[in-house]
Design an enzyme around this catalytic site. Structure first.
Site, PDB file in Angstrom:
ATOM      1  CE1 TYR A 176      39.950  43.505  40.464  1.00  0.00           C
ATOM      2  CE2 TYR A 176      41.816  43.951  39.025  1.00  0.00           C
ATOM      3  CZ  TYR A 176      40.943  43.055  39.617  1.00  0.00           C
ATOM      4  OH  TYR A 176      41.081  41.708  39.387  1.00  0.00           O
ATOM      5  CD  GLU A 183      42.236  40.925  46.663  1.00  0.00           C
ATOM      6  OE1 GLU A 183      42.274  39.834  46.058  1.00  0.00           O
ATOM      7  OE2 GLU A 183      41.370  41.783  46.447  1.00  0.00           O
TER       8      GLU A 183
END
Length: 236
Positions: A176, A183
């Site tokens: 994660y 991102e």
């Protein structure tokens, strides 16, 4: 009269349950196939490039082989998970599901689709590494997640091997942060091009990046809670 009317609405439930179960099985299996194919293709490209060019990877070439249509399709299908949560056929919280899906769509369609040439076209190693980080973090995560769901829907939670269950509730600790940082990096790298497209789009990306900070914390802590629930269920 009340006792006579109670069984009537309950009769369709088994059939409906069967239809929903088959639908979820097909949906999760399709996603597992898409993400497995995408991840294997990415790894194959990396291995082939490392054999011929060492550790100098051609990320624009990898982008061309993975983005259209595989990544676009795989991430766009996730929109249905918001619907699944909304109508209650899965137990996933609507808010966290919507946040996760929206963040992925933002990167795939709001960043990579309009600005990939600007990010990769100038040999920007940071942007290129961020795309590779997204591919691998998303790919491994989704292969584990959808594979877990396929086994769970098909045979119940007891049918999931313990080692796969461990992967489901532990790998996010590493994957994660890699995914979310990649991102954000892609979004930051797209800002100069976004400003050239329209000033409002620049502000849109800035606004989304601002939301990423509390949003990523909410999602990360949600996954930690899910891991805790899974561990407590095993103990019981």
């Amino acid at each position: 009269m009340a006792s006579n009317t109670q069984p009537t609405p309950a009769k369709p439930k088994p059939a409906l349950s069967g239809v929903v179960r088959q639908y979820l099985l097909a949906y999760n299996a399709a996603n597992f196939f898409l993400w497995s194919t995408l991840t294997i293709r990415t790894l194959r490209l990396l291995i082939n490039q490392s054999i011929t060019d060492g550790l100098t990877f051609d990320i624009p070439a990898i982008f061309g082989e993975t983005y259209t249509p595989m990544l676009q399709t795989a991430q766009s299908l996730a929109v249905l998970e918001i619907l699944h949560s909304l109508i209650g056929i899965v137990r996933a919280p609507l808010l966290t599901t919507a946040m996760q899906v929206a963040s992925r769509l933002f990167v795939v369609w709001g960043i990579l689709y309009p600005f990939h040439s600007g990010i990769f076209g100038v040999g920007d190693k940071v942007g290129e590494s961020a795309y590779l980080g997204c591919l691998l973090a998303w790919g491994v995560t989704e292969c584990i997640r959808y594979g877990y769901f396929v086994m769970q829907v098909n045979g119940g939670a007891a049918s999931v091997p313990s080692w796969w269950n461990w992967l489901r509730y532990n790998t996010f600790y590493v994957l994660y942060p890699i995914g979310i940082s990649s991102e954000c990096t892609l979004a930051v790298k797209a800002l100069p091009n976004a400003e050239g497209l329209h000033p409002l789009y620049w502000w849109f990306i800035v606004a989304v990046l601002t939301i990423y900070v509390p949003g990523s914390y909410m999602l990360y802590t949600h996954m930690i809670r899910q891991r805790r629930k899974s561990s407590n269920a095993k103990k019981e």
